[in-house]
Design a protein around this motif. Structure first.
Motif, mmCIF file in Angstrom:
data_model
loop_
_atom_site.group_PDB
_atom_site.id
_atom_site.type_symbol
_atom_site.label_atom_id
_atom_site.label_comp_id
_atom_site.label_asym_id
_atom_site.label_seq_id
_atom_site.Cartn_x
_atom_site.Cartn_y
_atom_site.Cartn_z
ATOM 1 N N THR A 87 -64.007 -11.688 -2.986
ATOM 2 C CA THR A 87 -63.089 -10.843 -3.746
ATOM 3 C C THR A 87 -62.230 -11.749 -4.619
ATOM 4 O O THR A 87 -61.721 -12.765 -4.136
ATOM 5 C CB THR A 87 -62.166 -10.018 -2.822
ATOM 6 O OG1 THR A 87 -62.947 -9.294 -1.874
ATOM 7 C CG2 THR A 87 -61.313 -9.056 -3.624
ATOM 8 N N LEU A 88 -62.089 -11.410 -5.891
ATOM 9 C CA LEU A 88 -61.193 -12.134 -6.790
ATOM 10 C C LEU A 88 -60.281 -11.142 -7.476
ATOM 11 O O LEU A 88 -60.712 -10.042 -7.864
ATOM 12 C CB LEU A 88 -61.964 -12.929 -7.845
ATOM 13 C CG LEU A 88 -62.722 -14.139 -7.323
ATOM 14 C CD1 LEU A 88 -64.157 -13.778 -7.013
ATOM 15 C CD2 LEU A 88 -62.662 -15.289 -8.318
ATOM 16 N N THR A 89 -59.012 -11.521 -7.623
ATOM 17 C CA THR A 89 -58.040 -10.636 -8.241
ATOM 18 C C THR A 89 -57.170 -11.410 -9.223
ATOM 19 O O THR A 89 -57.025 -12.628 -9.126
ATOM 20 C CB THR A 89 -57.122 -9.978 -7.190
ATOM 21 O OG1 THR A 89 -56.192 -10.952 -6.677
ATOM 22 C CG2 THR A 89 -57.918 -9.391 -6.028
ATOM 23 N N ALA A 90 -56.592 -10.681 -10.171
ATOM 24 C CA ALA A 90 -55.676 -11.284 -11.143
ATOM 25 C C ALA A 90 -54.852 -10.196 -11.802
ATOM 26 O O ALA A 90 -55.281 -9.038 -11.891
ATOM 27 C CB ALA A 90 -56.437 -12.070 -12.204
ATOM 28 N N GLN A 91 -53.681 -10.583 -12.272
ATOM 29 C CA GLN A 91 -52.895 -9.731 -13.157
ATOM 30 C C GLN A 91 -53.073 -10.238 -14.583
ATOM 31 O O GLN A 91 -53.187 -11.445 -14.815
ATOM 32 C CB GLN A 91 -51.414 -9.759 -12.789
ATOM 33 C CG GLN A 91 -51.075 -9.029 -11.521
ATOM 34 C CD GLN A 91 -49.584 -9.002 -11.266
ATOM 35 O OE1 GLN A 91 -48.831 -9.753 -11.883
ATOM 36 N NE2 GLN A 91 -49.150 -8.152 -10.359
ATOM 37 N N GLU A 92 -53.079 -9.328 -15.541
ATOM 38 C CA GLU A 92 -53.216 -9.748 -16.934
ATOM 39 C C GLU A 92 -52.473 -8.792 -17.855
ATOM 40 O O GLU A 92 -52.196 -7.645 -17.517
ATOM 41 C CB GLU A 92 -54.689 -9.845 -17.337
ATOM 42 C CG GLU A 92 -55.394 -8.525 -17.452
ATOM 43 C CD GLU A 92 -54.998 -7.731 -18.675
ATOM 44 O OE1 GLU A 92 -54.858 -8.313 -19.768
ATOM 45 O OE2 GLU A 92 -54.803 -6.506 -18.530
ATOM 46 N N ARG A 93 -52.164 -9.321 -19.058
ATOM 47 C CA ARG A 93 -51.549 -8.522 -20.122
ATOM 48 C C ARG A 93 -52.041 -9.087 -21.451
ATOM 49 O O ARG A 93 -51.791 -10.256 -21.765
ATOM 50 C CB ARG A 93 -50.028 -8.597 -20.035
ATOM 51 C CG ARG A 93 -49.285 -7.839 -21.142
ATOM 52 C CD ARG A 93 -47.784 -7.922 -20.918
ATOM 53 N NE ARG A 93 -47.328 -9.307 -20.891
ATOM 54 C CZ ARG A 93 -46.197 -9.719 -20.288
ATOM 55 N NH1 ARG A 93 -45.428 -8.852 -19.650
ATOM 56 N NH2 ARG A 93 -45.845 -10.991 -20.326
ATOM 57 N N HIS A 205 -65.272 -16.397 -25.419
ATOM 58 C CA HIS A 205 -64.485 -15.191 -25.141
ATOM 59 C C HIS A 205 -63.112 -15.551 -24.571
ATOM 60 O O HIS A 205 -62.701 -15.027 -23.529
ATOM 61 C CB HIS A 205 -65.242 -14.258 -24.195
ATOM 62 C CG HIS A 205 -66.578 -13.846 -24.709
ATOM 63 N ND1 HIS A 205 -67.729 -13.929 -23.963
ATOM 64 C CD2 HIS A 205 -66.973 -13.379 -25.927
ATOM 65 C CE1 HIS A 205 -68.762 -13.508 -24.668
ATOM 66 N NE2 HIS A 205 -68.336 -13.178 -25.864
ATOM 67 N N HIS A 206 -62.398 -16.429 -25.256
ATOM 68 C CA HIS A 206 -61.104 -16.896 -24.771
ATOM 69 C C HIS A 206 -60.060 -15.786 -24.821
ATOM 70 O O HIS A 206 -60.027 -14.975 -25.751
ATOM 71 C CB HIS A 206 -60.637 -18.097 -25.593
ATOM 72 C CG HIS A 206 -61.438 -19.333 -25.331
ATOM 73 N ND1 HIS A 206 -62.628 -19.593 -25.978
ATOM 74 C CD2 HIS A 206 -61.242 -20.376 -24.474
ATOM 75 C CE1 HIS A 206 -63.125 -20.740 -25.546
ATOM 76 N NE2 HIS A 206 -62.306 -21.227 -24.637
ATOM 77 N N LEU A 207 -59.210 -15.772 -23.827
ATOM 78 C CA LEU A 207 -58.207 -14.725 -23.647
ATOM 79 C C LEU A 207 -56.971 -14.990 -24.489
ATOM 80 O O LEU A 207 -56.413 -16.093 -24.469
ATOM 81 C CB LEU A 207 -57.805 -14.652 -22.167
ATOM 82 C CG LEU A 207 -56.678 -13.675 -21.810
ATOM 83 C CD1 LEU A 207 -57.118 -12.235 -22.047
ATOM 84 C CD2 LEU A 207 -56.237 -13.872 -20.364
ATOM 85 N N ASP A 208 -56.552 -13.970 -25.231
ATOM 86 C CA ASP A 208 -55.267 -13.982 -25.921
ATOM 87 C C ASP A 208 -54.346 -13.060 -25.127
ATOM 88 O O ASP A 208 -54.291 -11.857 -25.368
ATOM 89 C CB ASP A 208 -55.427 -13.497 -27.358
ATOM 90 C CG ASP A 208 -54.125 -13.545 -28.149
ATOM 91 O OD1 ASP A 208 -53.144 -14.133 -27.649
ATOM 92 O OD2 ASP A 208 -54.093 -12.974 -29.259
ATOM 93 N N GLY A 209 -53.682 -13.633 -24.137
ATOM 94 C CA GLY A 209 -52.856 -12.820 -23.257
ATOM 95 C C GLY A 209 -52.219 -13.654 -22.167
ATOM 96 O O GLY A 209 -52.272 -14.887 -22.184
ATOM 97 N N ASP A 210 -51.614 -12.980 -21.212
ATOM 98 C CA ASP A 210 -50.943 -13.619 -20.083
ATOM 99 C C ASP A 210 -51.710 -13.324 -18.801
ATOM 100 O O ASP A 210 -52.294 -12.248 -18.650
ATOM 101 C CB ASP A 210 -49.506 -13.096 -19.943
ATOM 102 C CG ASP A 210 -48.695 -13.306 -21.202
ATOM 103 O OD1 ASP A 210 -48.777 -14.400 -21.778
ATOM 104 O OD2 ASP A 210 -47.998 -12.361 -21.615
ATOM 105 N N VAL A 211 -51.670 -14.265 -17.875
ATOM 106 C CA VAL A 211 -52.371 -14.097 -16.611
ATOM 107 C C VAL A 211 -51.501 -14.595 -15.471
ATOM 108 O O VAL A 211 -50.709 -15.535 -15.651
ATOM 109 C CB VAL A 211 -53.735 -14.823 -16.633
ATOM 110 C CG1 VAL A 211 -53.552 -16.326 -16.745
ATOM 111 C CG2 VAL A 211 -54.585 -14.466 -15.428
ATOM 112 N N ASP A 212 -51.623 -13.972 -14.312
ATOM 113 C CA ASP A 212 -50.791 -14.311 -13.164
ATOM 114 C C ASP A 212 -51.505 -13.868 -11.891
ATOM 115 O O ASP A 212 -52.480 -13.104 -11.940
ATOM 116 C CB ASP A 212 -49.443 -13.598 -13.279
ATOM 117 C CG ASP A 212 -48.327 -14.309 -12.529
ATOM 118 O OD1 ASP A 212 -48.627 -15.106 -11.627
ATOM 119 O OD2 ASP A 212 -47.145 -14.061 -12.845
ATOM 120 N N GLU A 213 -51.014 -14.361 -10.759
ATOM 121 C CA GLU A 213 -51.487 -13.921 -9.447
ATOM 122 C C GLU A 213 -53.011 -13.983 -9.332
ATOM 123 O O GLU A 213 -53.662 -13.045 -8.852
ATOM 124 C CB GLU A 213 -50.989 -12.506 -9.142
ATOM 125 C CG GLU A 213 -49.508 -12.418 -8.837
ATOM 126 C CD GLU A 213 -49.154 -13.098 -7.527
ATOM 127 O OE1 GLU A 213 -49.666 -12.686 -6.475
ATOM 128 O OE2 GLU A 213 -48.366 -14.063 -7.563
#
Length: 238
Positions: A87-93, A205-213
């Motif tokens: 299981t993998l989890t993350a927060q993103e915006r 496919h690089h992310l333009d955003g924030d990531v946490d947890e």
């Protein structure tokens, strides 16, 4: 910011389960950067202009900001055996409203393919979890999808080897699932990629955003535990 952790810590879940992602630390090319009030052993490594942002964190006192121009993080070592339950989890915006480009949140790959990729799909503004059936460029894949919504989201991907199933959770709710047999699964030996996919082929496919947890678990979290992780806060007991 959650990162990889060397010491497994057992807790209640469905089947054998241990957390292999835990304490709050990231590493630059020449130094470690602790988020406020945290510590740990292994780390996520900042690449490009990825940096700790304490002005508007997703959770706690700091999260990682990426600008989509080559920024990403990778783990200090192999994370999960992708031919076994995980299981993998993350927060993103995301930084933009309904961006047109695809952007990856999490991926772990081999030489030619990613065993799993969790990303935003710009063509139809959906979340997408892709599970390749082999480490080849043209391998078939199982794809799960869920509607995208603006703001901060908690995402989770899961492979259940006993049930022969993969699952995508969005904000603590099961959004999609599909069969994925033991013959489809294979062990991706490379490090966990955060904010890009295709690590075996140089990254895209690089992310333009924030990531946490960002959390990785060898085994299965229950739906209740995933729902708890989606609630506000850092949840150190999980």
């Amino acid at each position: 910011m959650r990162r990889s952790c060397a010491s497994p810590r057992p807790f209640p879940c469905r089947g054998p389960c241990r957390e292999v992602g835990g304490a709050d630390i990231v590493q630059g090319d020449e130094s470690y950067t602790d988020t406020p009030g945290a510590g740990g052993s292994q780390s996520l490594i900042l690449r490009g202009d990825a940096h700790l942002d304490t002005t508007d964190p997703l959770t706690g006192e700091g999260s990682i900001s990426l600008d989509g121009d080559g920024d990403h993080l990778d783990s200090d070592g192999h994370q999960v055996d992708t031919d076994r339950s995980y299981t993998l989890t993350a927060q993103e915006r995301l930084h933009q409203w309904l961006p047109e480009q695809d952007m990856a949140i999490l991926a772990q790959g081999g030489d030619e393919a990613d065993a799993f990729t969790l990303r935003y799909r710009g063509s139809d503004t959906t979340w997408e979890a892709v599970f390749a059936h082999a480490d080849t460029a043209e391998a078939p894949a199982t794809t799960l999808t869920a509607p995208y919504g603006d703001g901060t989201h908690h995402l989770a991907v899961q492979y259940d080897s006993k049930a022969g199933q993969v699952r995508l959770f969005v904000d603590g709710t099961l959004a999609d699932s599909a069969p994925y047999s033991a013959t489809d699964a294979w062990n991706a030996y490379r490090s966990l990629q955060v904010g890009r996919d295709g690590g075996g082929q140089g990254g895209s496919h690089h992310l333009d955003g924030d990531v946490d947890e960002v959390r990785t678990y060898a085994g299965l979290l229950s739906p209740t535990e995933i729902r708890r992780l989606s609630e506000p806060g850092e949840h150190p007991d999980l």
